[in-house]
Write a protein that holds these residues in place. Structure first.
Motif, PDB file in Angstrom:
ATOM      1  N   PHE A 169      45.120  24.594  65.908  1.00 35.91           N
ATOM      2  CA  PHE A 169      45.457  23.203  65.589  1.00 35.91           C
ATOM      3  C   PHE A 169      46.206  22.605  66.776  1.00 35.91           C
ATOM      4  O   PHE A 169      47.142  23.206  67.294  1.00 35.91           O
ATOM      5  CB  PHE A 169      46.314  23.140  64.327  1.00 35.91           C
ATOM      6  N   SER A 170      45.796  21.420  67.187  1.00 36.10           N
ATOM      7  CA  SER A 170      46.370  20.783  68.371  1.00 36.10           C
ATOM      8  C   SER A 170      47.522  19.861  67.995  1.00 36.10           C
ATOM      9  O   SER A 170      47.524  19.244  66.922  1.00 36.10           O
ATOM     10  CB  SER A 170      45.293  19.985  69.109  1.00 36.10           C
ATOM     11  N   ASN A 171      48.503  19.765  68.912  1.00 34.01           N
ATOM     12  CA  ASN A 171      49.608  18.822  68.750  1.00 34.01           C
ATOM     13  C   ASN A 171      49.397  17.538  69.539  1.00 34.01           C
ATOM     14  O   ASN A 171      50.248  16.642  69.516  1.00 34.01           O
ATOM     15  CB  ASN A 171      50.931  19.461  69.203  1.00 34.01           C
ATOM     16  N   THR A 172      48.285  17.449  70.259  1.00 34.96           N
ATOM     17  CA  THR A 172      48.022  16.289  71.105  1.00 34.96           C
ATOM     18  C   THR A 172      46.785  15.508  70.690  1.00 34.96           C
ATOM     19  O   THR A 172      46.600  14.376  71.134  1.00 34.96           O
ATOM     20  CB  THR A 172      47.859  16.736  72.570  1.00 34.96           C
ATOM     21  N   SER A 173      45.923  16.077  69.868  1.00 34.45           N
ATOM     22  CA  SER A 173      44.719  15.372  69.426  1.00 34.45           C
ATOM     23  C   SER A 173      44.547  15.573  67.929  1.00 34.45           C
ATOM     24  O   SER A 173      45.185  16.433  67.317  1.00 34.45           O
ATOM     25  CB  SER A 173      43.475  15.885  70.177  1.00 34.45           C
ATOM     26  N   ARG A 174      43.685  14.776  67.344  1.00 34.91           N
ATOM     27  CA  ARG A 174      43.488  14.809  65.898  1.00 34.91           C
ATOM     28  C   ARG A 174      42.642  16.011  65.496  1.00 34.91           C
ATOM     29  O   ARG A 174      41.641  16.333  66.131  1.00 34.91           O
ATOM     30  CB  ARG A 174      42.832  13.514  65.436  1.00 34.91           C
ATOM     31  N   ASN A 175      43.074  16.673  64.418  1.00 34.51           N
ATOM     32  CA  ASN A 175      42.384  17.847  63.893  1.00 34.51           C
ATOM     33  C   ASN A 175      41.623  17.457  62.624  1.00 34.51           C
ATOM     34  O   ASN A 175      42.224  16.971  61.660  1.00 34.51           O
ATOM     35  CB  ASN A 175      43.388  18.950  63.573  1.00 34.51           C
ATOM     36  N   VAL A 176      40.320  17.662  62.637  1.00 37.95           N
ATOM     37  CA  VAL A 176      39.480  17.304  61.501  1.00 37.95           C
ATOM     38  C   VAL A 176      39.455  18.477  60.525  1.00 37.95           C
ATOM     39  O   VAL A 176      39.132  19.611  60.903  1.00 37.95           O
ATOM     40  CB  VAL A 176      38.058  16.940  61.954  1.00 37.95           C
ATOM     41  N   VAL A 177      39.802  18.210  59.268  1.00 38.98           N
ATOM     42  CA  VAL A 177      39.857  19.238  58.228  1.00 38.98           C
ATOM     43  C   VAL A 177      39.076  18.738  57.018  1.00 38.98           C
ATOM     44  O   VAL A 177      39.351  17.645  56.501  1.00 38.98           O
ATOM     45  CB  VAL A 177      41.312  19.566  57.834  1.00 38.98           C
ATOM     46  N   HIS A 178      38.117  19.524  56.571  1.00 43.83           N
ATOM     47  CA  HIS A 178      37.364  19.204  55.360  1.00 43.83           C
ATOM     48  C   HIS A 178      38.121  19.774  54.158  1.00 43.83           C
ATOM     49  O   HIS A 178      38.546  20.928  54.181  1.00 43.83           O
ATOM     50  CB  HIS A 178      35.950  19.787  55.424  1.00 43.83           C
ATOM     51  N   MET A 179      38.270  18.978  53.132  1.00 46.61           N
ATOM     52  CA  MET A 179      39.025  19.394  51.952  1.00 46.61           C
ATOM     53  C   MET A 179      38.155  19.317  50.707  1.00 46.61           C
ATOM     54  O   MET A 179      37.506  18.302  50.444  1.00 46.61           O
ATOM     55  CB  MET A 179      40.265  18.514  51.749  1.00 46.61           C
ATOM     56  N   ILE A 228      38.750  23.556  55.381  1.00 45.71           N
ATOM     57  CA  ILE A 228      37.809  24.101  56.355  1.00 45.71           C
ATOM     58  C   ILE A 228      38.032  23.391  57.682  1.00 45.71           C
ATOM     59  O   ILE A 228      38.048  22.151  57.749  1.00 45.71           O
ATOM     60  CB  ILE A 228      36.353  23.913  55.890  1.00 45.71           C
ATOM     61  N   HIS A 229      38.214  24.191  58.740  1.00 45.29           N
ATOM     62  CA  HIS A 229      38.455  23.650  60.082  1.00 45.29           C
ATOM     63  C   HIS A 229      37.504  24.338  61.053  1.00 45.29           C
ATOM     64  O   HIS A 229      37.529  25.556  61.205  1.00 45.29           O
ATOM     65  CB  HIS A 229      39.916  23.896  60.484  1.00 45.29           C
ATOM     66  N   PHE A 230      36.620  23.552  61.691  1.00 52.73           N
ATOM     67  CA  PHE A 230      35.593  24.073  62.599  1.00 52.73           C
ATOM     68  C   PHE A 230      34.746  25.150  61.926  1.00 52.73           C
ATOM     69  O   PHE A 230      34.440  26.192  62.511  1.00 52.73           O
ATOM     70  CB  PHE A 230      36.231  24.633  63.877  1.00 52.73           C
TER      71      PHE A 230
END
Length: 223
Positions: free
Chosen positions: A180-190, A163-165
């Motif tokens: 999904f960004s290549n410059t900042s961290r992407n928060v993903v719930h698993m 789950i993302h956003f």
């Protein structure tokens, strides 16, 4: 006749005094320096040998680290910041588990090459774009690098739910479809779908497919 019993024997060395024992000459001035210098010369090899012996003892401990240390999901969050530090294009993911644990996951060209993942997507500069991989490929990578302290791994990648956003990620869609960004961290719930639910869904799907494959239903014609 001469009385031989009263005659004293003559010494072999007439100049030596029989009453005084011979003593070594005293050390004066520069006479003591050679002894001290010789003592220093003897100690020098043993003193110089100590660093080399220590260096030899430390040599096995300085062997290179394994390649997989920077190619797996990290056990803990090393820092609050995100983004690639070496200039390479990478997707920085922070996996959030239901237990509250946070696990950084860095996906770049080196990682994908090590995992034999072919990436066709390119950035505007013509470089490989790791965010062009599909969600299913991401699930496969997570399952391959499944950590031992986690729960029992699922039997297939599709059992992993990401789950993302607030959006459930679909397996067939690429990561850049979900920004999904290549410059900042992407928060993903698993989370992991329970196996019994997966079995029920598969059984229901088989029943549904078998019903559609029965062909045309029979009809009654009254003459």
């Amino acid at each position: 006749m001469e009385d031989l019993s009263s005659t004293q024997p003559k010494p072999a060395n007439p100049d030596a005094s029989p009453s005084l024992p011979s003593l070594p000459p005293p050390a004066h001035g520069n006479d003591a320096e050679p002894a001290a210098a010789s003592g220093t010369t003897q100690d020098a090899p043993s003193t110089g040998a100590e660093p080399s012996a220590k260096a030899q003892g430390k040599a096995p401990a300085t062997t290179g680290t394994t390649e997989n240390e920077d190619l797996t999901i990290d056990p803990v969050e090393p820092s609050a910041g995100g983004g690639a530090s070496d200039g390479d294009i990478a997707v920085e993911i922070m996996l959030l588990l239901t237990t509250g644990a946070r696990h950084p996951f860095r996906i770049d060209e080196k990682y994908l090459t090590k995992r034999n993942v072919t990436v066709t997507g390119k950035t505007e500069d013509g470089e490989m774009d790791p965010s062009s991989i599909t969600v299913y490929t991401l699930k496969e990578l997570i399952l391959r690098d499944w950590r031992k302290e986690w729960d029992q791994p699922p039997r297939e990648p599709s059992a992993i739910r990401l789950i993302h956003f607030g959006r459930m990620l679909e397996d067939r869609m690429p990561l850049n479809h979900y920004q999904f960004s290549n410059t900042s961290r992407n928060v993903v719930h698993m989370t992991v779908k329970p196996q019994d639910i997966i079995d029920e869904e598969e059984a229901a799907k088989k029943v549904k497919d078998s019903g559609h494959s029965g062909g045309r239903s029979g009809c009654c014609v009254i003459l």
